[in-house]
Design a protein around this motif. Structure first.
Motif, mmCIF file in Angstrom:
data_model
loop_
_atom_site.group_PDB
_atom_site.id
_atom_site.type_symbol
_atom_site.label_atom_id
_atom_site.label_comp_id
_atom_site.label_asym_id
_atom_site.label_seq_id
_atom_site.Cartn_x
_atom_site.Cartn_y
_atom_site.Cartn_z
ATOM 1 N N TRP A 40 0.834 -1.205 0.000
ATOM 2 C CA TRP A 40 0.000 0.000 0.000
ATOM 3 C C TRP A 40 0.867 1.253 0.000
ATOM 4 N N LEU A 41 1.819 1.314 0.921
ATOM 5 C CA LEU A 41 2.649 2.514 1.052
ATOM 6 C C LEU A 41 3.483 2.751 -0.207
ATOM 7 N N THR A 42 3.995 1.691 -0.801
ATOM 8 C CA THR A 42 4.772 1.829 -2.035
ATOM 9 C C THR A 42 3.917 2.434 -3.143
ATOM 10 N N VAL A 43 2.701 1.926 -3.301
ATOM 11 C CA VAL A 43 1.801 2.466 -4.326
ATOM 12 C C VAL A 43 1.490 3.933 -4.034
ATOM 13 N N LEU A 44 1.247 4.264 -2.781
ATOM 14 C CA LEU A 44 0.948 5.660 -2.429
ATOM 15 C C LEU A 44 2.142 6.565 -2.710
ATOM 16 N N TRP A 45 3.353 6.090 -2.446
ATOM 17 C CA TRP A 45 4.550 6.876 -2.773
ATOM 18 C C TRP A 45 4.669 7.046 -4.283
ATOM 19 N N GLN A 46 4.500 5.941 -5.019
ATOM 20 C CA GLN A 46 4.658 5.996 -6.474
ATOM 21 C C GLN A 46 3.639 6.929 -7.122
ATOM 22 N N GLN A 47 2.409 6.914 -6.630
ATOM 23 C CA GLN A 47 1.351 7.737 -7.217
ATOM 24 C C GLN A 47 1.208 9.094 -6.525
ATOM 25 N N ARG A 48 2.063 9.343 -5.551
ATOM 26 C CA ARG A 48 2.051 10.600 -4.797
ATOM 27 C C ARG A 48 0.678 10.909 -4.215
ATOM 28 N N LEU A 49 0.065 9.880 -3.632
ATOM 29 C CA LEU A 49 -1.282 10.017 -3.096
ATOM 30 C C LEU A 49 -1.346 9.875 -1.572
ATOM 31 N N GLY A 50 -0.241 9.621 -0.915
ATOM 32 C CA GLY A 50 -0.247 9.440 0.531
ATOM 33 C C GLY A 50 -0.440 10.749 1.276
ATOM 34 N N ARG A 51 -1.256 10.712 2.343
ATOM 35 C CA ARG A 51 -1.483 11.870 3.196
ATOM 36 C C ARG A 51 -1.505 11.422 4.657
ATOM 37 N N VAL A 52 -1.066 12.309 5.530
ATOM 38 C CA VAL A 52 -1.081 12.107 6.976
ATOM 39 C C VAL A 52 -1.395 13.444 7.633
#
Length: 157
Positions: A40-52
């Protein structure tokens, strides 16, 4: 009884990541669970979609340096927090607190959880990854997904 089937989730908006997910990404106790969270985290990093939010990063730092065994060295924990700073952490403000109070009242959520949902809403996240909140529960515009019960769908080419 077999494990429930994983659901594929299309990612077309930012995804908020709860403290529990970040902690599991550092926990080597269950390699299979850690691997799925890391996917999950890898995909979020790759797609620049992670938020906190700042709340999540503060809780993450405190927990991995004092409440897990063995604790992560402070310098390593600081490096991880600095890395997640690239995810545009939401700074809790008065409007977020008001939104959290509303969520707390309407959904009978603990305040800390309501604050996380409010921060996800403020950042336009439709998905909140959490190990603690109920899988597929909808809180206003935010759907909770348990990262061990769902997978990010690969982008179409």
């Amino acid at each position: 009884m077999s494990a429930p089937a994983l659901i594929d989730v299309a990612l077309d908006a930012p995804v908020f990541v709860d403290t529990s997910v970040l902690i599991l990404s550092e926990d080597g106790a269950d390699a299979a669970q850690r691997e799925q969270v890391m996917h999950w985290l890898t995909v979020l990093w790759q797609q620049r979609l992670g938020r906190v939010s700042t709340q999540v990063l503060n809780d993450f730092y405190r927990t991995i340096t004092t409440r897990v065994s063995p604790p992560m060295p402070n310098g390593d924990a600081r490096a991880e927090v600095r890395r997640y700073q690239r995810w545009n952490p939401w700074a809790i403000d008065h409007a977020t607190v008001e939104s959290a109070w509303s969520l707390e009242s309407r959904f009978n959520l603990p305040y800390a959880d309501a604050l996380i949902v409010a921060a996800a809403k403020a950042q336009g996240c439709e998905i909140l990854l959490s190990l603690d909140l109920p899988h597929q529960q909808l809180f206003d515009s935010v759907t909770i997904l348990h990262p061990l019960r769902a997978l990010p769908a690969l982008p179409s080419t």
